[in-house]
Scaffold this motif. Structure first.
Motif, short mmCIF file in Angstrom:
data_model
loop_
_atom_site.label_atom_id
_atom_site.label_comp_id
_atom_site.label_asym_id
_atom_site.label_seq_id
_atom_site.Cartn_x
_atom_site.Cartn_y
_atom_site.Cartn_z
N LEU A 1 -5.70 -3.77 -8.13
CA LEU A 1 -5.55 -2.63 -7.25
C LEU A 1 -6.85 -2.40 -6.48
O LEU A 1 -7.94 -2.59 -7.02
CB LEU A 1 -5.22 -1.35 -8.02
CG LEU A 1 -3.92 -1.24 -8.78
CD1 LEU A 1 -3.77 0.18 -9.36
CD2 LEU A 1 -2.72 -1.56 -7.92
N VAL B 1 -3.65 3.57 -2.41
CA VAL B 1 -3.73 2.47 -3.37
C VAL B 1 -3.07 1.23 -2.78
O VAL B 1 -1.95 1.29 -2.28
CB VAL B 1 -3.04 2.84 -4.70
CG1 VAL B 1 -3.12 1.67 -5.68
CG2 VAL B 1 -3.68 4.07 -5.32
N VAL C 1 -8.48 0.93 -4.35
CA VAL C 1 -8.22 2.36 -4.27
C VAL C 1 -9.16 3.01 -3.25
O VAL C 1 -10.39 2.88 -3.35
CB VAL C 1 -8.40 3.04 -5.64
CG1 VAL C 1 -8.14 4.54 -5.54
CG2 VAL C 1 -7.47 2.41 -6.67
N VAL D 1 -8.29 -2.01 -11.36
CA VAL D 1 -8.91 -1.65 -10.07
C VAL D 1 -10.13 -2.54 -9.89
O VAL D 1 -11.01 -2.60 -10.74
CB VAL D 1 -9.33 -0.17 -10.06
CG1 VAL D 1 -10.09 0.15 -8.77
CG2 VAL D 1 -8.11 0.73 -10.20
N THR E 1 0.83 -1.20 0.00
CA THR E 1 0.00 0.00 0.00
C THR E 1 0.87 1.25 0.00
O THR E 1 1.90 1.30 0.66
CB THR E 1 -0.91 0.04 1.25
OG1 THR E 1 -1.80 -1.07 1.22
CG2 THR E 1 -1.74 1.32 1.28
N LEU F 1 -4.99 5.28 -13.64
CA LEU F 1 -4.79 4.01 -12.92
C LEU F 1 -4.96 2.83 -13.87
O LEU F 1 -4.14 1.91 -13.90
CB LEU F 1 -5.79 3.90 -11.77
CG LEU F 1 -5.58 4.81 -10.56
CD1 LEU F 1 -6.85 4.87 -9.71
CD2 LEU F 1 -4.41 4.32 -9.71
N ALA G 1 -0.58 4.39 -9.31
CA ALA G 1 -0.49 2.97 -9.65
C ALA G 1 0.96 2.51 -9.69
O ALA G 1 1.32 1.46 -9.15
CB ALA G 1 -1.17 2.71 -10.99
#
Length: 345
Positions: free
Chosen positions: A102, A154, A104, A135, A61, A124, A85
């Protein structure tokens, strides 16, 4: 019964988070997200579900705070998405893995333009797409009432594909220190922006959108790398973590570092000359390029994309040296403010 939200066209000054609403914004953002190859269940439920054939998950993170990690007057929304990212995807690569998804988290003022958030989402997605990642979820909240800043958190998840993770603690005396990617470009671009300029565009672009060598991480793991990390806070600072974790001395070859990062002559020398700065200071102490640095057994051939810049040896005190000199002495000699970025300093 609540009244429906008024429809506001994109680009309208009123097209803000407050007007469109949380779920309206989330819908727009997810439209930009793309698809993660590893996702069995994507966004839309309480949580995503990812396939993990390796049965291990890399997790990392980073938090980006407006005014400290990015400025909206310096970078576009897409730039900020790419940068957020990249900071996490590079950490996955530094473990020898490949990113899969990911998550977010975003805190922003109610006045934030939804078009700006869509731009972040697009950045991203574009950074993730070549890796097959996307994501798959997250959260959107209002920032503190007295704050106009955006905070972007993220979390990246990754897969090791059956390989052992490459840790910071595995460097051994006799290993070769090698670099993949470029160093000093983001710091040089930041120096340009701080002085109110926007050129050379190459270094400004490097600060706005770093280009980590993602494939070099798994490649290093397959080639037998003994330790590895990404360079987010500065080469000297991050190698300091490797040296401390491994209990060794990492000795950089100044000429080799210069050959790897400053030849042929280019924009770093140009800006350094204009600002009266030794460009080696940006190379050794500048962060956010997200290059990878690793150690390899001397008997192993370095994989494609890796350049030797030093070696590992025994020492009474673990740390980083340059041509045998303590890093702190070299930092002072080249006029750098420190060995790298330190939070709360």
């Amino acid at each position: 019964m609540s009244r429906p939200r008024p429809l506001v066209p994109r680009g309208d000054p009123a097209d803000t988070v407050k007007v469109v609403g949380e779920f309206g914004v989330i819908g727009r953002v997810l439209a930009q997200a793309g698809t993660a190859r590893a996702a069995q269940v994507g966004p839309g439920d309480d949580a995503a579900v990812l396939r993990t054939p390796d049965r291990r998950v890399i997790a990392t993170t980073d938090v980006l705070v407006e005014g400290r990690h990015f400025r909206r007057d310096w970078s576009s929304a897409e730039d900020i998405g790419h940068k957020a990212a990249a900071a996490n995807l590079a950490d996955v690569a530094a473990m020898g893995g490949v990113a899969t998804a990911l998550l977010v988290g975003l805190a922003c003022p109610p006045t934030t333009q939804t078009a700006w958030l869509e731009g972040v989402a697009a950045g991203l997605a574009a950074e993730c797409a070549p890796l097959g990642a996307a994501v798959v979820g997250g959260d959107l909240v209002a920032s503190a009432a007295d704050s106009d800043s955006v905070v972007l958190s993220v979390t990246a998840l990754g897969d090791l594909a059956g390989r052992a993770p490459v840790l910071r603690s595995g460097a051994r005396p006799g290993d070769v220190v090698a670099l993949a990617g470029r160093l000093g470009w983001s710091a040089c671009g930041l120096a340009v922006l701080r002085r109110g300029f926007s050129s050379p565009i190459a270094v400004v672009a490097a600060h706005r959108r770093p280009t980590p060598p993602y494939a070099a991480g798994p490649g290093a793991a397959e080639a037998g790398a003994t330790a590895m990390c990404d360079v987010s806070d500065g080469l000297l600072a991050d190698l300091g973590h490797v040296a401390a974790a491994s209990g060794v001395v990492v000795d950089l070859d100044r000429s080799a570092v210069a050959r790897a990062c400053l030849e042929p002559a280019g924009p770093l020398q140009q800006v350094g000359s204009a600002l009266g700065t030794d460009p080696l200071a940006w190379v050794l102490t500048g962060g956010e390029d997200h290059a990878l640095v690793a150690t390899f057994p001397a008997r192993n051939a370095l994989p494609v994309g890796w350049t030797p810049i030093g070696h590992v040896r025994k020492g009474r005190t673990a740390g980083v040296r340059v041509d045998g000199e303590p890093a702190a002495d070299v930092v002072r000699a080249i006029g750098a403010e420190g060995a790298g970025h330190v939070h709360f300093s």
